[in-house]
Design an enzyme around this catalytic site. Sequence first.
Site, mmCIF file in Angstrom:
data_model
loop_
_atom_site.group_PDB
_atom_site.id
_atom_site.type_symbol
_atom_site.label_atom_id
_atom_site.label_comp_id
_atom_site.label_asym_id
_atom_site.label_seq_id
_atom_site.Cartn_x
_atom_site.Cartn_y
_atom_site.Cartn_z
ATOM 1 N N LYS A 91 -22.819 52.688 -83.273
ATOM 2 C CA LYS A 91 -21.625 53.033 -82.484
ATOM 3 C C LYS A 91 -20.391 53.113 -83.393
ATOM 4 C CE LYS A 91 -23.694 50.881 -78.408
ATOM 5 N NZ LYS A 91 -23.721 49.758 -77.449
ATOM 6 N N GLN B 84 -21.368 43.855 -76.965
ATOM 7 C CA GLN B 84 -22.797 44.174 -76.998
ATOM 8 C C GLN B 84 -23.594 43.102 -76.269
ATOM 9 O OE1 GLN B 84 -23.911 47.082 -78.113
ATOM 10 N NE2 GLN B 84 -26.042 46.624 -77.659
ATOM 11 N N ASP C 159 -17.953 50.699 -71.391
ATOM 12 C CA ASP C 159 -19.375 50.551 -71.060
ATOM 13 C C ASP C 159 -19.617 50.750 -69.556
ATOM 14 O OD1 ASP C 159 -21.284 50.105 -73.064
ATOM 15 O OD2 ASP C 159 -20.514 48.091 -73.465
HETATM 16 N N1 GUN Z 1 -27.163 46.387 -74.571
HETATM 17 C C1 GUN Z 1 -28.080 47.327 -74.254
HETATM 18 N N2 GUN Z 1 -27.470 48.479 -73.874
HETATM 19 C C2 GUN Z 1 -26.141 48.250 -73.959
HETATM 20 C C3 GUN Z 1 -25.013 49.060 -73.720
HETATM 21 O O1 GUN Z 1 -25.080 50.230 -73.300
HETATM 22 N N3 GUN Z 1 -23.804 48.473 -73.936
HETATM 23 C C4 GUN Z 1 -23.687 47.189 -74.350
HETATM 24 N N4 GUN Z 1 -22.460 46.693 -74.520
HETATM 25 N N5 GUN Z 1 -24.719 46.410 -74.580
HETATM 26 C C5 GUN Z 1 -25.947 46.948 -74.395
#
Ligand code: GUN
Length: 296
Positions: A52, A96, A119
Amino acid sequence: MELLDGQFVSKAIQDSLRLKVAQLKAEGKKIPHLAAVLVGNNGASETYVGAKVKACSEIGFNSTLIRLEASISENKLLQVIDELNNDMDVDGILVQLPLPKHISDEKVINALHPSKDVDGFHPANVGRMVQGAPSFISATPHGIMLLLEHYKIDTKGMHAVILGRSNIVGRPMSILLSSNSQPGNCTVTICHSHTRNLRDHCQQADILVAALGRPEFVTAPMVKEGAIVIDVGITRVPDASKKSGFALKGDVKFEEVAPRCSYITPVPRGVGPMTIAALMKNSYHACANRNEGSLA
Ligand code: GUN
């Protein structure tokens, strides 16, 4: 059978964002700034957050990676989020998941300011998405919708079967595919660990979304001829032949399922890159909302 090439589509979306950022710069406007919070050192999370942050730098966004010890207290993490909420330069915040067991995901998600929740996990964004109002939509389901849109797949009237009811993928996917939109207008079934006759449900699917995190769970006899199969799974399985020591496996047994499909996403290079593209799009919009002075 046609491959739904997430890598290609993600790149196209990121290329278009790069042009938009260049335009913001030329106009002297603020450029998007994403803050990523990584707690502990879960290998998969490290990889995802790394991807990311890398995408931000390739597009021209600013990014800040905040690494915190796994032992951090919940209060301290909430304090970090509060600081990011109040930081006028930060447009988007992602924490995350999963978080260490002693920290409540719910408290952390609720602490994010909805206008920075790129998110799309905050209840305000989830609620708006359910109502069909403008909102941040969580990156994986959003990315899947962008992929269906790119390939101009007319999903109207299709029966979509979703394996998995997580807040991150299965549940929002069910809302989006059933919404009055294109892609959308599907009749949706959600299957989960208590579903009876799972195989029968799968066989009814015009669109099968596998998001259960069980490698190669979906096999050829479970898939209707001509179905569209979306594989969200990405599990690390030990593989001595790989330098990393593991291979990435989807939830679908690709080799035997693919010949039955009209369209299928590969793993890797399917849904994964689309998740990044959707997050980048959300981050761009978080910044654009602020440039326009609206805290939507
Ligand atoms: N863990 C698994 N998928 C995601 C996501 O799309 N965003 C975040 N912040 N954590 C995750």
